[in-house]
Design an enzyme around this catalytic site. Structure first.
Site: not given
Ligand code: ZN
Length: 205
Positions: A89-91, A14, A188, A17, A12
């Site tokens: 998108d959001e595949a 990165s 982290c 989109s 997320m």
């Protein structure tokens, strides 16, 4: 044009989109290509909308159901008959048929761009991205900045509940709880199963 599969993936925040929109805008403006972008909707309708990146880039998109039935697949193949570039998108949210659809579009000579999360908040494979990655001609692996140490190798999406890493036993958000996500590097990132274990240790001591 010969078919081509480009996958843009990462955690997320990165810029997936943004990369998808950038590619589509350039293909349209400079490549003079016909571009069509799809994104998942939480309902089962086809509707007009747009993909918007966190930096504010926008591109028209058509909402399609997350469940890619044969009917949905047939409709997309018809709609894209004279389209050169097909984006998704959001595949990570699509059902298994997304792999068949991407493959078929590429065989029909389309340049297919798929943007999606590779891992969920557990650090495990998300949806059918893995299968799409296996078919890819090109992979753009994006990173975000780790919210803890500031390194530019943010690979994971840490789910937080009330500001603390969420465990596996916290799938439901209760009233008053706030849920959020932040990018973290591998060092982290706290795996949710480890959060649960720590809690069990605390309870038993
Ligand atoms: Zn870090």
């Amino acid at each position: 044009m010969s078919g081509y599969i480009l996958v843009v993936t990462g955690g997320m925040f990165s810029g997936k989109s943004e990369k998808l929109i950038d590619k589509c805008m350039k293909f349209k403006e400079y490549g003079k290509k016909k571009v069509k972008v799809y994104k998942p909707s939480c309902d089962d309708r086809f509707s007009d909308d747009e993909v918007v990146s966190r930096m504010g880039y926008r591109f028209p998109a058509t909402n399609i159901p997350e469940k890619i039935t044969n009917e949905v697949m047939h409709r997309i193949l018809l709609e894209t008959e004279d389209i050169d570039i097909v984006g998704f998108d959001e595949a990570q949210f699509y059902s298994k048929n997304i792999m068949k659809l991407v493959s078929e579009l590429a065989y029909r000579g389309k340049y297919v761009i798929i943007a999606g999360l590779n891992m969920d908040y557990r650090g495990k494979e998300f949806g059918y991205i893995g299968g799409i990655l296996a078919m890819a001609d090109e992979i753009i692996r994006l990173h975000s900045f780790c919210a803890v140490c500031g390194s530019d190798k943010g690979t994971h999406s840490q789910r937080l509940i009330n500001g603390k890493p969420a465990g596996l036993d916290e799938p439901i958000i209760l009233l008053g709880d706030s849920e959020s996500y932040e990018p973290r590097c591998r060092k982290c990132f706290v795996p949710p199963e480890k959060v649960s274990n720590e809690r069990e240790v605390q309870l038993s001591s």
